[in-house]
Design an enzyme around this catalytic site. Structure first.
Site, PDB file in Angstrom:
ATOM      1  N   SER A   1      -9.786  -0.007   6.911  1.00 61.21           N
ATOM      2  CA  SER A   1      -9.168   0.135   5.584  1.00 61.21           C
ATOM      3  C   SER A   1      -8.539  -1.134   5.017  1.00 61.21           C
ATOM      4  O   SER A   1      -8.229  -1.178   3.830  1.00 61.21           O
ATOM      5  CB  SER A   1      -8.125   1.255   5.605  1.00 61.21           C
ATOM      6  OG  SER A   1      -8.762   2.509   5.590  1.00 61.21           O
TER       7      SER A   1
ATOM      8  N   LYS B   1       0.850  -1.196   0.000  1.00 62.35           N
ATOM      9  CA  LYS B   1       0.000   0.000   0.000  1.00 62.35           C
ATOM     10  C   LYS B   1       0.885   1.246   0.000  1.00 62.35           C
ATOM     11  O   LYS B   1       1.930   1.278   0.662  1.00 62.35           O
ATOM     12  CB  LYS B   1      -0.887  -0.007   1.248  1.00 62.35           C
ATOM     13  CG  LYS B   1      -1.936   1.098   1.243  1.00 62.35           C
ATOM     14  CD  LYS B   1      -2.783   1.051   2.515  1.00 62.35           C
ATOM     15  CE  LYS B   1      -3.901   2.072   2.459  1.00 62.35           C
ATOM     16  NZ  LYS B   1      -4.707   2.086   3.700  1.00 62.35           N
TER      17      LYS B   1
ATOM     18  N   SER C   1      -9.637   1.971   2.680  1.00 53.59           N
ATOM     19  CA  SER C   1      -8.782   2.695   1.770  1.00 53.59           C
ATOM     20  C   SER C   1      -7.749   1.821   1.054  1.00 53.59           C
ATOM     21  O   SER C   1      -7.197   2.245   0.047  1.00 53.59           O
ATOM     22  CB  SER C   1      -8.045   3.808   2.533  1.00 53.59           C
ATOM     23  OG  SER C   1      -7.166   3.262   3.492  1.00 53.59           O
TER      24      SER C   1
END
Lengths: 93, 490
Positions: B177, B78, B153
């Site tokens: 997330s 990420k 996210s």
């Protein structure tokens, strides 16, 4: 309820320039979000201690041993403006 | 939607035995990414990854390499996690072009164990979102339906796994997330106990809530990745110093019962496991999600677990949501103060005085959602409102944590839906921030309490995946992984 002037002021405190359109949008949106946050007023928390950290860690120390850090050139590599080995900032006033 | 990738465990075995070439594997993944319509990645690490893969193929027989737990396994990272020499943007314009001079602790651990870093995955800007639509680099699409969001996210990480564009991925989870995109994309994602994994090198959003965690296509791979990233690291002072057996170097150790070559002496089951299903987390979810989650829970019951429908009466979810957002926004307003275009990042326009220059840079560099949260956080921390919002939220957090601890005294794990619904359409909710915040209702209470939680696929509705969320006691990741592992075999 947050008025446009307040939003502009908070934007200044947070050092974020907002466009007129953003101020108008935020005036509506932020007020409804704050209304939602107001549900917490229903709770009596007088005798409750705040939780800053879910596993109760505090005051952590380690041995103060010198270690190799990043070199000056590595640290400065991402700087948009630099001069003579320093970060170059805008003027203060 | 079929991911024909090998599992991480299989990759390691076959690379070690020479059945699979790491270079071929890595190249196939990049070819797939090139053809992809998902936009799961912000930055690719192709040249370096292929070079590393060749090295793995060459040295796989050396003793040192044979011991590596993730030898040759492709991992996507990420973009909120710092990677030395690879652009790290947090999906924000303000960090475009930023190349960290150091690795996050979890990246050091991945490299030590022989993983191949495929690239940096797309996300909501600074992790602020539930749909990966707030990324400056465009939204990621859901591999099951390109017109829908992947969740957020960590949407890029979840979509990449589901579409076979990586084998493993790291996400970060502040209020759901990791679990939300895992649920929407039909993969497994785990948010560790707060303090299990070092946050050194994670770009901070709300540091008292967030953890880096593993994402994978199955439970065993999730545990394998958790084992690697929970390595001890003194640079994160909030990492727990757990006393572990055998001087273990990680806070979580891959359990023997999950090993492929286990002897069969230990039966893996959920017999006697007490599962609580809190009705507060089921009220208000879509009928399809409710049905699917109950089916899953009943399957575990049929396998020997005991199931109770319970009430966490003190945990009104609207209080948890309000408390979570106040704390997260307040911490964000402080954490994101460092982005000023001085040492790195965007430096737009001509320099004027200090304050005007920084205000302009931040006005241009941050997206709308980030501004919204910084403004609200600044307000909640400002004189006259601190007690009403921030302090109040921290006190409510104490109650929520106590409520979880109480429920987990009587039960080994809690089971509930991860998300109240399946993946929604791109653009459907983004215009109404409050409606997006409400979507996090089942995930944020877990972060407030700091307990571990995972999402595992448990069914489909109209072809879209549904996620079952399992919540455990602090530092008892093993129990939720065990339940998930048993469920996966059913």
């Amino acid at each position: 309820m947050l008025r446009k002037e307040e939003i502009e002021h908070i934007g200044w405190l947070a050092r974020i320039e907002l466009s007129e359109a953003e101020k108008e949008l935020f005036e509506k949106q932020l007020s409804s979000i704050l209304d939602y946050f107001a549900v917490l007023d229903e709770l009596d928390t007088e005798d409750v201690a705040p939780t800053y950290n879910a596993i109760g860690i505090k005051d952590v120390v380690r041995k103060d041993e010198p270690k190799e850090g990043l070199s000056q050139s590595e640290v400065l590599r991402n700087a948009p403006k630099k001069e003579k080995g320093y970060f170059k900032s805008p003027r203060m006033l | 939607m079929k991911n024909d990738n090998l599992s991480a465990q299989e990759v390691v075995e076959r690379i070690k035995s020479g059945d699979v070439s790491c270079e071929d594997l890595v190249c196939r993944i990049y070819e797939r990414i090139e053809r992809s319509e998902l936009n799961a990645f912000v930055t690719l690490n192709r040249e370096n990854a292929v070079e590393k893969a060749r090295e793995v193929d060459k040295k796989r027989n050396e003793e040192e390499y044979k011991r590596k737990k993730l030898l040759g396994v492709p991992v996507a990272i990420k973009d909120s996690i710092s990677t030395k020499g690879i652009q790290t943007t947090c999906a924000s314009k303000i960090l475009e072009g930023y190349v960290p001079p150091y690795d996050a602790a979890v990246i050091e651990a991945l490299k030590r164990e022989g993983a191949i870093l495929i690239g940096k995955t797309n996300m909501d800007e600074f992790c602020m979102g539930t749909s990966t639509e707030t990324s400056y680099y465009g939204p990621t699409r859901n591999p099951y339906d390109l017109s829908r969001v992947p969740g957020g996210s960590s949407g890029g990480s979840a979509a990449a796994i589901a579409a076979g564009e990586t084998v493993l991925a790291l996400g970060s989870d502040t209020g759901g997330s990791i679990r939300c995109p895992a649920s929407f994309c039909g993969v497994v994602g785990l948010k560790p106990t707060y303090g299990l994994v070092s946050r050194y090198g994670l770009i901070a959003y709300a540091n008292s809530l967030e953890q880096i965690g593993p994402m994978a296509s199955n439970v065993t791979d999730t545990a394998l990745l958790l084992d690697v990233i929970s390595a001890k690291d003194e640079r994160d002072t909030t990492q727990a110093k757990l006393k572990l057996k055998n001087n273990a170097s990680a806070n979580y150790c891959f359990p023997g019962w999950m090993n492929a070559e286990r002897t069969g002496s230990e039966e893996i089951n959920v017999k006697g496991m007490r599962i609580g299903v809190p009705k507060e987390f089921i009220e208000g979810v879509s009928p399809a999600v409710e049905k699917s989650v109950w089916n899953a829970v009943h399957k575990l019951e049929d396998s020997g677990a005991s199931v109770d429908e319970i009430s966490m009466r003190g945990l009104n979810l609207k209080y948890a949501l309000a408390s979570y957002y106040i704390i997260a926004m307040s911490e964000a307003s402080s954490n994101l103060a460092r982005f000023d275009g001085l040492r790195y990042g965007l430096r737009a326009g001509r320099d004027e005085d200090w304050h005007t220059t920084f205000s302009r840079i931040r006005g241009k560099g941050f997206g709308e959602e980030v501004k919204r949260r910084i403004i609200l956080g600044t307000y909640a921390l400002s004189a006259g409102y601190y007690g009403r919002y921030y302090l109040k939220a921290l006190k409510v957090r104490t109650r929520i944590k106590a409520e979880f601890e109480d429920a987990l005294k009587k039960h080994d794990i809690l089971a509930m839906p991860t998300m109240p619904f399946v993946a929604f359409e791109l653009g459907e909710r983004i215009k109404d921030p409050l409606s997006l915040y409400l979507a996090d209702v089942n995930t944020v209470p877990v972060n407030l309490a700091g307990v571990p939680s995972l999402s595992i696929p448990c069914g489909f509705s109209n072809g879209l995946p549904i996620g079952l969320q399992l919540v455990g006691k602090h530092f008892e990741e093993d129990t939720i992984l065990r339940a998930a592992f048993v469920f996966e075999q059913l």
